[in-house]
Design an enzyme around this catalytic site. Sequence first.
Site, PDB file in Angstrom:
ATOM      1  N   LYS A 146      42.709  37.998  38.109  1.00  0.00           N
ATOM      2  CA  LYS A 146      43.517  37.338  39.151  1.00  0.00           C
ATOM      3  C   LYS A 146      42.616  37.150  40.364  1.00  0.00           C
ATOM      4  CE  LYS A 146      47.576  38.474  42.055  1.00  0.00           C
ATOM      5  NZ  LYS A 146      48.096  37.152  42.376  1.00  0.00           N
ATOM      6  N   THR A 189      45.738  34.361  45.506  1.00  0.00           N
ATOM      7  CA  THR A 189      47.105  34.769  45.834  1.00  0.00           C
ATOM      8  C   THR A 189      47.710  33.701  46.727  1.00  0.00           C
ATOM      9  OG1 THR A 189      48.538  36.535  46.677  1.00  0.00           O
ATOM     10  CG2 THR A 189      46.427  36.239  47.817  1.00  0.00           C
ATOM     11  N   GLU A 244      45.816  32.844  38.637  1.00  0.00           N
ATOM     12  CA  GLU A 244      46.783  33.947  38.778  1.00  0.00           C
ATOM     13  C   GLU A 244      46.958  34.705  37.473  1.00  0.00           C
ATOM     14  OE1 GLU A 244      48.711  35.204  41.093  1.00  0.00           O
ATOM     15  OE2 GLU A 244      48.980  33.730  42.689  1.00  0.00           O
TER      16      GLU A 244
END
Length: 104
Positions: free
Chosen positions: A19, A22, A72
């Site tokens: 990941k 954000t 993500e």
Amino acid sequence: MNDITFFQRFEGDIVAGRKTITLRDVSESHFTAGQQLRVGRYEDDVYFCTIEVISVMPVLLGQLTDEHARQENMTLPQLKEVIADIYPGLNELYAIVFRLVTAA
Ligand SMILES: CC(=O)Nc1ccn([C@@H]2O[C@H](CO)[C@@H](O)[C@H]2O)c(=O)n1
């Protein structure tokens, strides 16, 4: 003291480098490229890694692509569901791209 928090369920993906982005609201849009941030878990604020901010870019909900979702480690429908849960009704997001510097 941590600079940013993530829900605990994302800790594994972040420390594994799966990941790398954000999506936040305007209250967390002040980070700047090159900044190193101490990252904690939202639930208990326990520090778990340090990240470096690569970029911060405004993005509208409707402009999110499969590429955002890939960063993500989700599908686009999953990502939109997560955002709808965290930020109900919000359209203006900020994509914070980052890289892992050190895991705790
Ligand atoms: C207090 C607060 O807002 N905490 C947040 C907000 C967002 N996120 C993650 O960013 C992506 C897109 O929103 C998804 O992966 C979210 O889960 C998070 O982990 N923690």
